[in-house]
Design a protein around this motif. Structure first.
Motif, PDB file in Angstrom:
ATOM      1  N   LEU A  94       3.499 -45.273 -15.722  1.00 25.52           N
ATOM      2  CA  LEU A  94       4.688 -44.659 -16.505  1.00 25.52           C
ATOM      3  C   LEU A  94       5.272 -45.849 -17.125  1.00 25.52           C
ATOM      4  N   ALA A  95       5.932 -46.629 -16.346  1.00 21.51           N
ATOM      5  CA  ALA A  95       6.414 -47.758 -16.763  1.00 21.51           C
ATOM      6  C   ALA A  95       5.672 -48.572 -18.027  1.00 21.51           C
ATOM      7  N   ARG A  96       4.505 -48.585 -17.955  1.00 23.54           N
ATOM      8  CA  ARG A  96       3.640 -49.313 -19.099  1.00 23.54           C
ATOM      9  C   ARG A  96       3.683 -48.515 -20.448  1.00 23.54           C
ATOM     10  N   CYS A  97       3.576 -47.100 -20.146  1.00 24.39           N
ATOM     11  CA  CYS A  97       3.738 -46.185 -21.380  1.00 24.39           C
ATOM     12  C   CYS A  97       5.307 -46.173 -21.767  1.00 24.39           C
ATOM     13  N   ALA A  98       6.201 -46.419 -21.002  1.00 22.85           N
ATOM     14  CA  ALA A  98       7.708 -46.260 -21.430  1.00 22.85           C
ATOM     15  C   ALA A  98       7.738 -47.539 -22.136  1.00 22.85           C
ATOM     16  N   ALA A  99       7.177 -48.644 -21.812  1.00 24.04           N
ATOM     17  CA  ALA A  99       7.292 -50.034 -22.515  1.00 24.04           C
ATOM     18  C   ALA A  99       6.669 -49.925 -23.951  1.00 24.04           C
ATOM     19  N   ALA A 100       5.681 -49.246 -23.862  1.00 20.31           N
ATOM     20  CA  ALA A 100       5.042 -48.946 -25.199  1.00 20.31           C
ATOM     21  C   ALA A 100       6.003 -48.047 -26.236  1.00 20.31           C
ATOM     22  N   ALA A 101       7.003 -47.450 -25.757  1.00 25.44           N
ATOM     23  CA  ALA A 101       7.592 -46.349 -26.408  1.00 25.44           C
ATOM     24  C   ALA A 101       9.016 -46.899 -26.803  1.00 25.44           C
ATOM     25  N   THR A 102       9.414 -48.131 -26.636  1.00 30.64           N
ATOM     26  CA  THR A 102      10.839 -48.442 -26.855  1.00 30.64           C
ATOM     27  C   THR A 102      10.821 -50.133 -26.582  1.00 30.64           C
ATOM     28  N   PRO A 103      11.529 -50.661 -27.405  1.00 34.54           N
ATOM     29  CA  PRO A 103      11.755 -52.352 -27.201  1.00 34.54           C
ATOM     30  C   PRO A 103      12.776 -52.385 -26.021  1.00 34.54           C
ATOM     31  N   ALA A 104      13.386 -51.264 -25.661  1.00 39.50           N
ATOM     32  CA  ALA A 104      14.452 -51.462 -24.604  1.00 39.50           C
ATOM     33  C   ALA A 104      13.758 -51.919 -23.090  1.00 39.50           C
ATOM     34  N   PRO A 105      14.540 -52.731 -22.334  1.00 42.71           N
ATOM     35  CA  PRO A 105      14.004 -53.148 -20.941  1.00 42.71           C
ATOM     36  C   PRO A 105      13.856 -51.643 -20.268  1.00 42.71           C
ATOM     37  N   ILE A 106      12.537 -51.726 -19.478  1.00 46.03           N
ATOM     38  CA  ILE A 106      12.148 -50.773 -18.449  1.00 46.03           C
ATOM     39  C   ILE A 106      11.968 -51.165 -17.042  1.00 46.03           C
ATOM     40  N   ARG A 107      12.444 -50.620 -16.214  1.00 50.05           N
ATOM     41  CA  ARG A 107      12.162 -50.964 -14.686  1.00 50.05           C
ATOM     42  C   ARG A 107      11.784 -49.529 -14.158  1.00 50.05           C
ATOM     43  N   GLY A 108      10.583 -49.487 -13.372  1.00 50.55           N
ATOM     44  CA  GLY A 108      10.072 -48.484 -12.745  1.00 50.55           C
ATOM     45  C   GLY A 108       9.979 -48.843 -11.300  1.00 50.55           C
ATOM     46  N   LEU A 109      10.654 -47.892 -10.681  1.00 52.79           N
ATOM     47  CA  LEU A 109      10.909 -47.871  -9.285  1.00 52.79           C
ATOM     48  C   LEU A 109      10.438 -46.778  -8.330  1.00 52.79           C
ATOM     49  N   GLU A 110       9.965 -46.615  -7.274  1.00 50.33           N
ATOM     50  CA  GLU A 110       9.576 -45.576  -6.498  1.00 50.33           C
ATOM     51  C   GLU A 110      10.808 -45.322  -5.548  1.00 50.33           C
ATOM     52  N   ILE A 111      11.378 -44.077  -5.634  1.00 54.49           N
ATOM     53  CA  ILE A 111      12.328 -43.691  -4.819  1.00 54.49           C
ATOM     54  C   ILE A 111      12.223 -44.176  -3.265  1.00 54.49           C
ATOM     55  N   MET A 112      11.296 -44.189  -2.813  1.00 57.24           N
ATOM     56  CA  MET A 112      11.066 -44.281  -1.126  1.00 57.24           C
ATOM     57  C   MET A 112      11.306 -45.832  -1.334  1.00 57.24           C
ATOM     58  N   ALA A 113      10.958 -46.611  -2.046  1.00 59.94           N
ATOM     59  CA  ALA A 113      11.046 -48.227  -2.107  1.00 59.94           C
ATOM     60  C   ALA A 113      12.309 -48.869  -2.111  1.00 59.94           C
ATOM     61  N   VAL A 114      13.270 -47.796  -2.593  1.00 59.22           N
ATOM     62  CA  VAL A 114      14.939 -48.272  -2.537  1.00 59.22           C
ATOM     63  C   VAL A 114      15.586 -47.352  -1.801  1.00 59.22           C
ATOM     64  N   ASP A 115      15.328 -46.240  -1.498  1.00 56.63           N
ATOM     65  CA  ASP A 115      16.353 -45.163  -0.795  1.00 56.63           C
ATOM     66  C   ASP A 115      16.041 -45.425   0.863  1.00 56.63           C
ATOM     67  N   SER A 116      16.564 -46.130   1.501  1.00 60.01           N
ATOM     68  CA  SER A 116      16.450 -46.586   2.783  1.00 60.01           C
ATOM     69  C   SER A 116      16.783 -45.633   3.657  1.00 60.01           C
ATOM     70  N   ASP A 117      17.783 -44.703   3.413  1.00 56.28           N
ATOM     71  CA  ASP A 117      18.324 -43.666   4.281  1.00 56.28           C
ATOM     72  C   ASP A 117      18.096 -42.376   3.962  1.00 56.28           C
ATOM     73  N   GLY A 118      17.383 -42.263   2.744  1.00 55.78           N
ATOM     74  CA  GLY A 118      17.116 -40.878   2.412  1.00 55.78           C
ATOM     75  C   GLY A 118      18.320 -40.054   1.501  1.00 55.78           C
ATOM     76  N   ALA A 119      19.344 -40.901   1.438  1.00 55.83           N
ATOM     77  CA  ALA A 119      20.524 -40.034   0.661  1.00 55.83           C
ATOM     78  C   ALA A 119      20.069 -39.825  -0.869  1.00 55.83           C
ATOM     79  N   LEU A 120      19.373 -40.754  -1.478  1.00 57.59           N
ATOM     80  CA  LEU A 120      19.017 -40.404  -2.836  1.00 57.59           C
ATOM     81  C   LEU A 120      18.254 -39.526  -3.066  1.00 57.59           C
ATOM     82  N   ALA A 121      17.015 -39.552  -2.348  1.00 58.56           N
ATOM     83  CA  ALA A 121      16.111 -38.480  -2.393  1.00 58.56           C
ATOM     84  C   ALA A 121      16.694 -36.994  -1.893  1.00 58.56           C
ATOM     85  N   ALA A 122      17.509 -37.055  -1.031  1.00 61.50           N
ATOM     86  CA  ALA A 122      18.484 -35.727  -0.836  1.00 61.50           C
ATOM     87  C   ALA A 122      19.320 -35.105  -1.791  1.00 61.50           C
TER      88      ALA A 122
END
Length: 113
Positions: free
Chosen positions: A37-65
């Motif tokens: 998806l990040a590759r597809c997004a990068a093809a759709a805009t010249p703006a910087p794109i960052r793709g992250l999985e929730i589980m990779a950054v959400d150490s305590d589950g607050a974001l997913a909740a």
């Protein structure tokens, strides 16, 4: 977007808004192919794109909740940390359409998967 505590890519701790400041952020629930998806997004805009999985950054589950995330969901987050789109298992074209809307573009763009 809720400003939840997250684990930063450098191993430190921070807030979600720190991750969203440098362009568009694709935040993906389990089941979404965030790298593709990040590759597809990068093809759709010249703006910087960052793709992250929730589980990779959400150490305590607050974001997913807070997002009540379901498998396959993807959030397109603007640099001001507002959610531009919430998509379920988006195609490349659906993601490109969401990005166009987020930047105020009107021209039709088709992105190959």
């Amino acid at each position: 977007m809720p400003d939840a505590p997250v684990s930063l890519p450098d191993g430190g701790r921070g807030r979600l808004r720190e991750l969203a400041r440098d362009g568009f952020l694709l935040l993906a629930a389990p089941g979404a192919d965030v790298q593709s998806l990040a590759r597809c997004a990068a093809a759709a805009t010249p703006a910087p794109i960052r793709g992250l999985e929730i589980m990779a950054v959400d150490s305590d589950g607050a974001l997913a909740a807070a997002l009540k995330s379901e498998p396959g969901e993807v959030w397109l987050v603007r640099p001001d940390a507002y959610i531009a789109a919430a998509l379920v298992e988006p195609s490349a074209d659906e993601l490109a359409t969401a990005i166009r809307r987020a930047v105020g573009a009107t021209a039709e763009v088709t992105v190959a998967a």
